[in-house]
Design a protein around this motif. Sequence first.
Motif, short mmCIF file in Angstrom:
data_model
loop_
_atom_site.label_atom_id
_atom_site.label_comp_id
_atom_site.label_asym_id
_atom_site.label_seq_id
_atom_site.Cartn_x
_atom_site.Cartn_y
_atom_site.Cartn_z
N VAL A 150 0.11 53.35 94.56
CA VAL A 150 -0.39 52.02 94.27
C VAL A 150 -1.05 51.93 92.90
CG1 VAL A 150 -2.69 52.21 95.27
CG2 VAL A 150 -1.44 50.06 95.46
N MET A 151 -1.55 53.08 92.41
CA MET A 151 -2.16 53.08 91.07
C MET A 151 -1.11 53.37 89.99
SD MET A 151 -5.43 52.43 91.32
CE MET A 151 -6.11 53.05 89.78
N GLU A 152 0.15 53.41 90.37
CA GLU A 152 1.26 53.67 89.46
C GLU A 152 1.05 54.95 88.66
OE1 GLU A 152 1.66 50.01 87.32
OE2 GLU A 152 1.85 48.90 89.18
N PRO A 153 1.00 56.10 89.38
CA PRO A 153 0.75 57.37 88.69
C PRO A 153 2.01 57.87 87.97
CG PRO A 153 1.14 57.78 91.00
CD PRO A 153 1.22 56.29 90.81
N GLU A 154 1.84 58.96 87.22
CA GLU A 154 2.98 59.57 86.55
C GLU A 154 3.53 60.73 87.37
OE1 GLU A 154 1.47 60.60 82.71
OE2 GLU A 154 0.79 58.54 82.37
N VAL A 155 2.62 61.36 88.13
CA VAL A 155 3.02 62.54 88.90
C VAL A 155 2.70 62.30 90.37
CG1 VAL A 155 2.80 65.03 89.13
CG2 VAL A 155 2.34 63.93 86.93
N LEU A 156 3.65 62.69 91.23
CA LEU A 156 3.40 62.63 92.66
C LEU A 156 3.39 64.07 93.18
CD1 LEU A 156 2.97 60.75 95.05
CD2 LEU A 156 5.44 60.70 95.39
N LEU A 157 2.24 64.48 93.77
CA LEU A 157 2.12 65.83 94.30
C LEU A 157 2.15 65.76 95.81
CD1 LEU A 157 -0.82 67.07 92.04
CD2 LEU A 157 1.63 67.44 91.69
N ALA A 158 3.11 66.46 96.41
CA ALA A 158 3.24 66.39 97.86
C ALA A 158 3.07 67.78 98.43
CB ALA A 158 4.60 65.81 98.23
N ASP A 159 2.14 67.91 99.38
CA ASP A 159 1.86 69.20 100.01
C ASP A 159 2.45 69.19 101.42
OD1 ASP A 159 0.94 71.64 100.72
OD2 ASP A 159 -1.19 71.17 100.52
N GLU A 160 3.58 69.84 101.62
CA GLU A 160 4.27 69.85 102.91
C GLU A 160 4.38 68.45 103.51
OE1 GLU A 160 5.60 72.53 104.13
OE2 GLU A 160 4.47 74.29 103.49
#
Lengths: 227, 404
Positions: free
Chosen positions: A157-167
């Motif tokens: 929602v904050m329009e990030p550049e990186v999405l980090l997904a942990d499992e």
Amino acid sequence: MIQLKNLSREFQVGNQVVHALDNIDLEIAEKDYVSIMGVSGCGKTTLLNILGLLDTPSSGDYILSGINTSQMNDDEMAKIRSTKIGFIFQSFHLIPRLTAAENIEIPMILAGYSKKMRAEKVAKALARVNLTDRSDHRPEQLSGGQRQRVAIARSIVMEPEVLLADEPTGNLDSTSGTEIVELIEELNKGGLTLIVVTHDKEIGKRSNRVIRLLDGKIIFNQEQQGA
Amino acid sequence: MKFSDLLFLAFSSLIRYPLRTMMLLIATSIGVMAVILLTAVGEGARDYITSEFRDLGTNLVIVMPGKNETSGGGGPADFAGIAPRDLTVEDAVSLMQIDTIKAIAPIVLGEMPASFGGFERDVPVIGTTPEFLRVRRWEMREGDFLPGVTLDRSPPVCAIGKEVEKELFGTSQAIGQWLRVGDRRCRVTGIIDSEGRAIGIDVQKIVVMPVSLVTALFNRPSLFRIIAEAESRIYMEQIKKDIIRIIKKRHQGKEDITVVRQDTVMSSFDNIFNVLTMALASIASISLFVAGILIMNVMLVAVSQRQSEIGLLKAIGAKNRQINNLFLTEAILLSGSGAILGLILGHSITLSLKTIFPTYNFLPPTWASVVSLFVALICGALFGLIPARRASKLDPVIALSGEK
């Protein structure tokens, strides 16, 4: 986009020093889709935490979008987490007393956005994850897949550049797991750099690049053809 | 983060844990309630004691029989507790030689059955002179207050309170009738309009008669006290000395009276009761303090319970200060609403006490409400500081890995 130089992270456990990450050099390009794999205890979660600025390296440099983060204080790191980084967790980490819409709103509340702007962005994010009709539901009224979609909506929602997904699929059945993977892959195609920590070999196969860790060292780092 | 959003987030976690919130609300409200109730009792006591002096006119000197001394003497007579010599009507007459005294009102007190027609009831009887009316600032509803009465002249007249009129005379005209008091009869010349209490007696229930008539009625010469009104405030100290000198001479050189100025009595009573009320308030504040410690404990537990939430907030960009503010707001919100609940409880209990005990005036002072509200808020903030700080300093990695 992301550059790690000679990066180490050590923990003191009793009298022993554990090298969770040992002199890592790594570059991740913008809009890349990277999966980080390895047995548990190999340092992959530590790596993700450092990439997400939740943890700081013991030595070495982490350069994000050309900015060296090693000299940053807590507030500056919080600011980067707020604007540039989105997190998705295995256990979703939704706030149980708040509705789906309110959970998605929180990053914007923390950033001080106006109510009107928040409402617009929440609606957009809910539509993006296909949950518009569940906006007033609390996490306990949602299925696992739906909860993770709320968490994804909150992360973008904050329009990030990186999405980090942990499992991200660790707590889901295979059908909703596949849905979630497809959703974050779409986001990646939309321009978001995607880094996934996973045990799931399927995700590993689908990503552009696989990084394997063992005992805090990168033992495999290769682009995949036809992903 | 906007303030309204801060409130919303804090409020949402308060209603999420209703039991915890209720317990803390009760703890804080008991503290505030205790402050309100105890100060109401203190102020009520002050009001009760000073009401005798408060309704009096100005520039008054009060002469009482007996001498209260805490120092000196110590002879056998003091140990024996020899009764003071009576203060008499003659003593009052002798004071008329002081020409800066404008008026003298002696007071005799007692209780007698009063009857008219077939009705009889026991009434408090005050014997005095017409000056008493001005000194006490009473109003007459109709008729005159002891007409023709002086220190040495006692025509058989009386003034009665409203309740006496209603109960003995009913709807018939009271003025001009002969009222029997004990074994005497006197003509009712006036009805007192005033209400409230004088010397601890309900004004509406009294019968007032000439002083000499009452001393004869009770067959007892002693006066309850003498009230003298000075021409002006500047003479009051001199009048005090003159009274002591004159009475001492009349009492064989023994100084066995106490002379006080009404204004100094008022102010010293005020001081005493201010101290008393403050002491009560501080005792009650201890319970507020305890409530504050309770808030701290519960907030500390809440911080460890909500570790993963704190970790998440940090992961999505919350600054340490924001986490700190969030928990602090929760603590202040708790203590604030507890305080308001306590104010409501305290004031409604004093109101109901007032209806149960109408003679005793429970007066919760405004400052007690304001101070207890602020003390509660400050307690909440101070005791919220440590948990809030602990929350803000949590390591997000550890907080996130904690089980939900």
